[in-house]
Scaffold this motif. Sequence first.
Motif, short mmCIF file in Angstrom:
data_model
loop_
_atom_site.label_atom_id
_atom_site.label_comp_id
_atom_site.label_asym_id
_atom_site.label_seq_id
_atom_site.Cartn_x
_atom_site.Cartn_y
_atom_site.Cartn_z
N LYS A 369 27.66 43.83 -39.69
CA LYS A 369 28.96 43.62 -40.34
C LYS A 369 29.30 44.77 -41.28
CE LYS A 369 29.27 38.58 -40.07
NZ LYS A 369 29.42 37.31 -40.83
N ALA A 370 28.27 45.38 -41.89
CA ALA A 370 28.51 46.55 -42.75
C ALA A 370 28.99 47.74 -41.93
CB ALA A 370 27.23 46.90 -43.51
N LEU A 371 28.45 47.87 -40.71
CA LEU A 371 28.85 48.97 -39.84
C LEU A 371 30.20 48.71 -39.19
CD1 LEU A 371 25.36 49.51 -38.18
CD2 LEU A 371 26.56 51.19 -39.58
N PHE A 372 30.53 47.42 -38.94
CA PHE A 372 31.81 47.04 -38.36
C PHE A 372 32.37 45.85 -39.14
CE2 PHE A 372 29.70 49.21 -34.83
CZ PHE A 372 30.72 50.03 -34.36
N PRO A 373 33.06 46.12 -40.25
CA PRO A 373 33.56 45.03 -41.10
C PRO A 373 34.59 44.13 -40.40
CG PRO A 373 33.58 47.13 -42.26
CD PRO A 373 33.32 47.44 -40.82
N ASN A 374 35.31 44.67 -39.40
CA ASN A 374 36.30 43.87 -38.66
C ASN A 374 35.57 43.07 -37.59
OD1 ASN A 374 38.61 44.94 -40.07
ND2 ASN A 374 38.27 46.85 -38.94
N PHE A 375 34.92 42.02 -38.04
CA PHE A 375 33.97 41.24 -37.24
C PHE A 375 34.61 39.88 -36.93
CE2 PHE A 375 30.38 38.40 -36.68
CZ PHE A 375 29.37 39.18 -36.14
N HIS A 376 34.69 39.53 -35.64
CA HIS A 376 35.39 38.31 -35.24
C HIS A 376 34.54 37.49 -34.25
CE1 HIS A 376 38.95 40.27 -36.93
NE2 HIS A 376 38.60 41.34 -36.23
N SER A 377 34.87 36.21 -34.17
CA SER A 377 34.23 35.30 -33.21
C SER A 377 35.21 34.19 -32.90
CB SER A 377 32.94 34.72 -33.80
OG SER A 377 33.24 33.86 -34.89
N LYS A 378 34.83 33.28 -32.03
CA LYS A 378 35.69 32.13 -31.73
C LYS A 378 36.05 31.38 -33.01
CE LYS A 378 32.80 30.10 -28.95
NZ LYS A 378 31.73 31.10 -28.84
N ASP A 379 35.04 31.22 -33.86
CA ASP A 379 35.23 30.41 -35.07
C ASP A 379 36.16 31.06 -36.08
OD1 ASP A 379 33.49 28.41 -34.16
OD2 ASP A 379 31.76 29.59 -34.76
N THR A 380 36.27 32.39 -36.07
CA THR A 380 37.18 33.04 -37.02
C THR A 380 38.59 33.19 -36.45
OG1 THR A 380 36.63 35.30 -36.26
CG2 THR A 380 35.24 34.34 -38.00
N LEU A 381 38.69 33.16 -35.13
CA LEU A 381 39.99 33.36 -34.48
C LEU A 381 40.75 32.06 -34.25
CD1 LEU A 381 39.06 36.02 -31.77
CD2 LEU A 381 40.34 36.43 -33.86
N ALA A 382 40.00 30.96 -34.15
CA ALA A 382 40.63 29.68 -33.83
C ALA A 382 40.20 28.62 -34.85
CB ALA A 382 40.26 29.24 -32.42
N SER A 383 41.04 27.61 -35.02
CA SER A 383 40.72 26.52 -35.93
C SER A 383 39.77 25.53 -35.26
CB SER A 383 42.01 25.78 -36.32
OG SER A 383 42.57 25.13 -35.19
N LYS A 384 39.15 24.68 -36.07
CA LYS A 384 38.26 23.65 -35.53
C LYS A 384 39.02 22.71 -34.60
CE LYS A 384 34.88 23.51 -39.30
NZ LYS A 384 34.22 22.67 -40.34
N GLU A 385 40.26 22.46 -34.91
CA GLU A 385 41.07 21.57 -34.07
C GLU A 385 41.31 22.20 -32.70
OE1 GLU A 385 41.26 20.47 -38.13
OE2 GLU A 385 41.83 22.41 -37.23
N GLU A 386 41.55 23.51 -32.68
CA GLU A 386 41.78 24.19 -31.40
C GLU A 386 40.52 24.21 -30.55
OE1 GLU A 386 45.09 27.61 -31.97
OE2 GLU A 386 43.32 27.81 -33.26
N LEU A 387 39.38 24.33 -31.20
CA LEU A 387 38.11 24.42 -30.47
C LEU A 387 37.50 23.06 -30.16
CD1 LEU A 387 36.40 27.43 -32.30
CD2 LEU A 387 37.50 27.44 -30.05
N ALA A 388 38.06 22.00 -30.73
CA ALA A 388 37.49 20.66 -30.58
C ALA A 388 37.25 20.24 -29.13
CB ALA A 388 38.37 19.64 -31.30
N PRO A 389 38.15 20.51 -28.18
CA PRO A 389 37.90 20.08 -26.79
C PRO A 389 36.73 20.80 -26.12
CG PRO A 389 40.24 20.56 -27.16
CD PRO A 389 39.49 21.11 -28.33
N PHE A 390 36.27 21.89 -26.74
CA PHE A 390 35.23 22.71 -26.13
C PHE A 390 33.91 22.70 -26.91
CE2 PHE A 390 39.47 24.60 -26.03
CZ PHE A 390 39.77 24.56 -24.67
#
Length: 546
Positions: A369-390
């Motif tokens: 994360k220090a080398l690439f601060p723009n760090f993303h994942s499913k959990d940062t891009l979508a809400s818990k409600e959006e991911l709930a079906p999966f």
Amino acid sequence: MGSQRRRRPTAISAACFVLFVFIFLLGLLAPPLVDHPAFLRRPHRRLRRSQYLLKNTVELQKNFVLDESFQVPSGGVIGGDDLWGSKIATNFYGCSNASIEFKKAEEITQPDRYLMIATSGGLNQQRTGITDAVVAARILNATLVVPTLDQKSFWKDVSNFTEIFDVDWYISTLAKDVKIIKYPPTIGGDVVMNPYRMRVPRKCTAKCYQNRVLPALLKKHVVQLTKFDYRLSNRLATDLQKLRCRVNYHALRFTDQIQRMGETLTQRMREKSKHFIALHLRYEPDMLAFSGCYYGGGDKERKELGTIRKRWKTLHRSNPDKERRHGKCPLTPEEVGLMLRALGFGKDVHIYVASGEIYGGEETLAPLKALFPNFHSKDTLASKEELAPFSSFSSRMAALDYIVCDGGDVFVTNNNGNMAKMLAGRRRYFGHKRTIRPNAKKLYSLFLNRTEMTWDVFASKVRTFQVGFMGEPNEIRPGRGEFHENPNDCICEKGKSSDKQMEHWHESDYGENVPQGKSLQNRTELDYDVLVRTEDPLEEMFMFSD
């Protein structure tokens, strides 16, 4: 004489005093060991003596940090557009049309032969089985029953085929190649619930299926092949290889719900930056324990991973240093970050990380994360409600990662597992999108000795070692590697003479809006990997894991 005896102790005392003063001044001038720039400084945390008494070279690698001459620059390569794609990639395209000799399913399917398939492993391991099941049914002139998914293995996902893949599209798209039905057949008015079960060896050839499975099929009429993953050889006729590609790259697609969510995540990454890197990071405790590798975590790591290894009673004792020297250990998150920065990707690049539970958690991820601060994942891009079906289903979550990783401008992996292989092959087929695999065998010694060189020297060596591991066309010699990773029979080059033996009826079915062409090579049997591996349940679990 007496005076000489009295002066001798005085001389010795003086010498001792001078030596003492010298040692004292040396210690005063030198920094404390734990403050020495060659040792790791963890913020807000004091090091105990046991933490800097290093036991071996691998532990040395983790606890040594970059000295003043090893400073990672913030920016990337000036004019480094080539990092995001190959200049010659547009000369190649996927071509999986059948030849005119490849008869249609209605002509070759026998009415009393039914093949059932039980897949094994996680999503991408099962994907190999689903793909190869179609080819196996074609070899046996049998009707294929839609494969059943593994619901009892390590991943414990209860999803069935129709909850992950579009089953109607799968059946209709392949109708001219193999007859496929959704449910077990009915014989004599009764549904066949207990078919004859058997297992074929790893990398079974067409002749192997005819010798082993066909006799049982002729006698029992319904046969189920169990633990069906990597059960089909790389050594197949070109038309069968192309059928593999039609299944994997055109007929097998996710349900609308999964596809829409995956595309939403990809679009959100696009909104953040013109380009992005997708990283598949395998660094789970179970996987690390199974690998037998050592990652510099001291006694705590040895104890924790050692306890996990005891789950597999037949697991042989490993030599961690040897495993790493041979390139069999996945890169750490920090090593992946250093490799990417050395290749020329700047600190401002956005990176999507697909991973499970990371061993060591945030502390392990901190250097990346220090080398690439723009760090993303499913959990940062979508809400818990959006991911709930999966979120309660590992395969559906893996499918979302699969879609985003496929949509990345650059795909990077720290391992050579199933998802890495399947995506590498797919990205080659659809235009040779940049795919970076670490040359782990060469990078091992470089990471180990990085404090002995400047950043420029380190970066230059990384770029040299990664030649041939950057996803360029013709990078892998035909016939090498798993076919799912290197589908060379399905890659054509523009400008080559067209293959007049190709039919056009597949073109509309599979959406290949490209000119038909000739395969890059004419492969001989000697080029194929004919090795049939022995059955190994441990190998199935992690060496081929997602």
